[in-house]
Structures are given as structure tokens and as C-alpha cells.
Write an enzyme that holds these catalytic residues in place. Sequence first.
Site, PDB file in Angstrom:
ATOM      1  N   GLU A 214       0.832  -1.202   0.000  1.00 53.70           N
ATOM      2  CA  GLU A 214       0.000   0.000   0.000  1.00 53.70           C
ATOM      3  C   GLU A 214       0.870   1.256   0.000  1.00 53.70           C
ATOM      4  O   GLU A 214       0.719   2.145   0.851  1.00 53.70           O
ATOM      5  CB  GLU A 214      -0.979  -0.010   1.175  1.00 53.70           C
ATOM      6  CG  GLU A 214      -2.007  -1.114   1.056  1.00 53.70           C
ATOM      7  CD  GLU A 214      -3.149  -1.025   2.069  1.00 53.70           C
ATOM      8  OE1 GLU A 214      -3.145  -0.114   2.927  1.00 53.70           O
ATOM      9  OE2 GLU A 214      -4.064  -1.868   1.994  1.00 53.70           O
ATOM     10  N   GLU A 340      -5.151  -8.546  -0.752  1.00 52.91           N
ATOM     11  CA  GLU A 340      -5.972  -8.229   0.417  1.00 52.91           C
ATOM     12  C   GLU A 340      -7.405  -8.080  -0.052  1.00 52.91           C
ATOM     13  O   GLU A 340      -7.710  -7.224  -0.887  1.00 52.91           O
ATOM     14  CB  GLU A 340      -5.509  -6.947   1.127  1.00 52.91           C
ATOM     15  CG  GLU A 340      -4.193  -7.093   1.871  1.00 52.91           C
ATOM     16  CD  GLU A 340      -3.861  -5.885   2.740  1.00 52.91           C
ATOM     17  OE1 GLU A 340      -4.799  -5.204   3.215  1.00 52.91           O
ATOM     18  OE2 GLU A 340      -2.666  -5.623   2.936  1.00 52.91           O
TER      19      GLU A 340
END
Length: 536
Positions: A214, A340
Site C-alpha cells: 500500500e 488483500e
Amino acid sequence: MFASPNAAHRLKTYVRSRLRGSMAVATGLSLMLALPALAQTVRLTVQPPTDPTLRISKHIYGHFAEHLGRCVYDGFWVDQGLNVPKQGRIRMDIVEALRNIKVANLRWPGGCYADAYHWRDGVGPTAQRPQTINTWWGDAVEDNSFGTHEFLELCKLIGAEPYLAANVGSGTVQEMANWMEYLNSNADTPLTRQRGQNGHPEPYGVMMWGIGNESWGCGGNMTVDYYTDVYKRYATFAHNYPGSPKLKRIVSGANGDDANWTETCMRNIPLDQMWGLTLHQYTLPTGNWTGSKGKATGFNEQEYFSTMKNCLKMEAVVTKHAAIMDQYDKDKKVALLVDEWGVWTDVEPGTNPGFLYQQNSLRDALVAGTTLNIFNNHCDRVRGANLAQAVNVLQALVLTDKERMLLTPTYHVFDLYQVHQDAQFVPLQFTSPEYVLNGQKLPALNASASKDANGAVHISLVNLDTKKPLQLAAALPGVNWKTVSGRILTSANVNDYNTFDNPNKVKLADFKDAKKRGANLAVELPPQSVLVLALK
């Protein structure tokens, strides 16, 4: 509570029983008129594969173990005094459960934690490892007793391939390169000698490496142009070592439907510098990150409907990113990894908000089955995925309470779907009926199929409608089969869940309502259910 999924079946059984009487003809007409209100008919075709080499990668069935809440500590890694089966401090009943569903890979140490993690803190004698603060998740004190060697031992016990996330946000290129040498080199160097002193003289040969996590957010709040330059620098120093498998270098990809992030990565990074590109896409019942995300239990049908609507967005998101990747990579060399995904709700009342502990209901199982069907159907590009997370966090497979352990409804979906791992992709064609609530509509049915090495065809079916069963009439041209069997996951209410006092409230059962009708297949799929059929 919602209407029982058995209500329609009981009513239809009653109507059928009337046909046996003297009013058979008249009642038969009544049945024909009544059935559309009870069940919707779907015509489904199992199509011959257009690409016999296309496989559903087993890595779609991966999982995630972050240093977050009670996933690692008090999950996989327990106190010596806890009265459960253990190998060292690894909890073996969890290992056995994950081994049974053939977990393909396990991602570690994060998540956001990965870009704060320094691998040297977690190697060497345990007593000499420093204590640190996990500032991302509840300011928990991290004693680093679970580190690289412990994680790789866990993967070995499960039979899962390790998927490591390198620290880009607060680390250095040299730190990552040293970790790779420590794990993969068979040369005589100070790092490999240290590995031997720490109990593993031979290289581990870790292939899967995420370069940051991220990076658009907790991994550094980088712009995509900046990140792609950083990535290329890190990838340059991600070396392959003789005797170890070639590295699979993985780009930290987009947040949800951020097309610009994916396009810039594909445009700026040479294809030979990346094996995969990630995507993170969660399902929030309310769709709201800043307010309440929604309840894990005790939700009403409107919130269930909203959850499934948000879950189904995965189809459009994956399609969007895959199309962008196709523009730069027509041969589909780069994998899309949804590393994810899962349901994210408000935490359970009274628990640490930084630990992300939530219960897991039949609704979560329906999300899991639906999402895995989407990934299976995009297996030409989606070649990896990781449910968040394996134990005690978010949409977990396993929940623990001291010595007690339970398997969630989501676990049972992964048990059902393991038949698709590395199997030949088989396309399906059908038009889904609509699940309608308060004037809103969703497709009630989703499905995927595969053919295993022994020639068996497996069809996974999800009915999202909470009230109406589906009557499936399936044609199977080119499929040579004699018998059909199945297992199903459903329950009386879509918000049913397993507890430590009642761990089998939502569980798998044999399915009997699939029949061979000549060369075709007839199936009655109950409401709110996940079903996998085996045709042999």
C-alpha cells in the site's frame, strides 16, 4: 432473523404430495403456476474450454498473517503454557485446519506492519531480540519472538508457499537485499553463516516477494510516479541466487478501482522487472470507511443486501485493472494478485479497535464463495489472492479463545473450493435471475467451474437470494460423466454464525438435490447457499 431457506422447499414438497392424489392433473396445473413464485429457473451451459491450458492457480487460495491483533500472537504463536497441541510455540490445531484446505501461500509480516518491520529484529536467540512498538495496530508491544525462521517453519508445517513483504516505507534497499541473501544464498558469507547459526544451514529459497505494501497509503503515501521509480531501484537489487528458485517480484498495486495507479505501474515498470501487480479491495457492509462499516452480526436483510452489492463490485474492479494490464502486457505475463480482500466490519463490542476482531457469519461465506468465483473466472489474469486474515482478524478462517478454536463459515467455503486449485478452467454460460429487495436488484446466482487432473468437473454455485431457491437445468456438452455428488453450506438465517459454545451451527452437509436427467443436470439450489458439485 430472515425467513428459513427450508420454507420454500417444504411448501413445494407439500404441493408435490398433492399430485399423488386423485386431483393430480388439476394440482399439476397449480404446481406449474406456483413454482415461479417459489423458485426461479436458470438454464446453464458448461462450455467446452476455449483454452485447454488455462488453469485456476492454486495461489488464488492464499491467506494473510499480519502482526495485527491476535492473528500471530495468541493465534498461530501461543504461550508455552497453553494446553493445546504445539510444535515449539506454533499452534498445531490451526496448522492442521489450514493444511486440510491446502492453503497455497501465506503472506507475512503485513500489511501496514510490513513497512515498519525490520527483519533483523526477528532472528537470532529469542532473548536477545528487541522489543518494539506496533504503532499501526493498537500500539501493542512486539517482542519479535515470531520472526523469519518461525514464519517459514509455520509455512512448512502448513504446506504453504511463503509470501514475504519487504519494507520499502521505512527500510532500505540494502536491508531488503540482505534479507534475500540471508534466505536464498548458498554462498559462504557472514549472512548465510548467521542463518546457519540460527538453525537453518540450507537456503530457504523464498520466491514470492512484495516490494512494499500500500505504497499509496500506509506504505509511504507515495505518488505512483515516485513509487515506480522506487520500485525499479528495489527490484534491481532483488537478486536471484544459484540453487534457489527465481524470484517473483511483486509490485505494490492499486487501492480499489484506482486505474491511474495500475496504468502508471504498467507503463513505467519493465515487464521483466515484475512477476505480479497487487490490488486491494475490501467489502464493507455500509461502503463507508470513515463512519460505521456495519455490524458483523445482528444485521438486517437491507445491510446484507448492501454487503453483497459491495462484494460484487470486485467483478468490475478486476475487469477494469485486467483491461489496463492487457494494453501493456498482451501475453498476460504479469499476474494480478488481489492480496488483500474480504469483509471488513466494525470490531466486536468491547474489543481493542486496533485488533480488528470480528465474528464471521453465513453472509461472509457467501461473500467468500462469490469472490472466489470471480477470481476463478478471471484466472487468465488473476493468479494470486490473499484473504484478510487467517486467524482472529477481519474475515478469519479460524477464531480462538484460549484453548478453544472454531472454524468459521468462511473456512468451510475454502474447504469446498479447494477442488479448483490448479484445475483446468471451464467456462459457464447462464443468465442470472434477480435478487430483489426494496426495489433494488442484484444477480442472485454466481458460479465457476473447473476440471481436475482425474477428469472430474467441479461446479461451484452461490445463491445470494435469502428466500428463493433456484432451479438449474444444466447442459454439459462434451462432459463425460455418470454420477453427481455435492456438498453445501447454508443455514436457517444469513446472519447465523459459529460460537465457541456452538461451533457447528453453520457447517457443511452432503447435498442430494442434484440429479442426472438424460445427458443434463438438474439442481435445486436453496436460498443463501454455497454449493460445490462433483461430476464424475
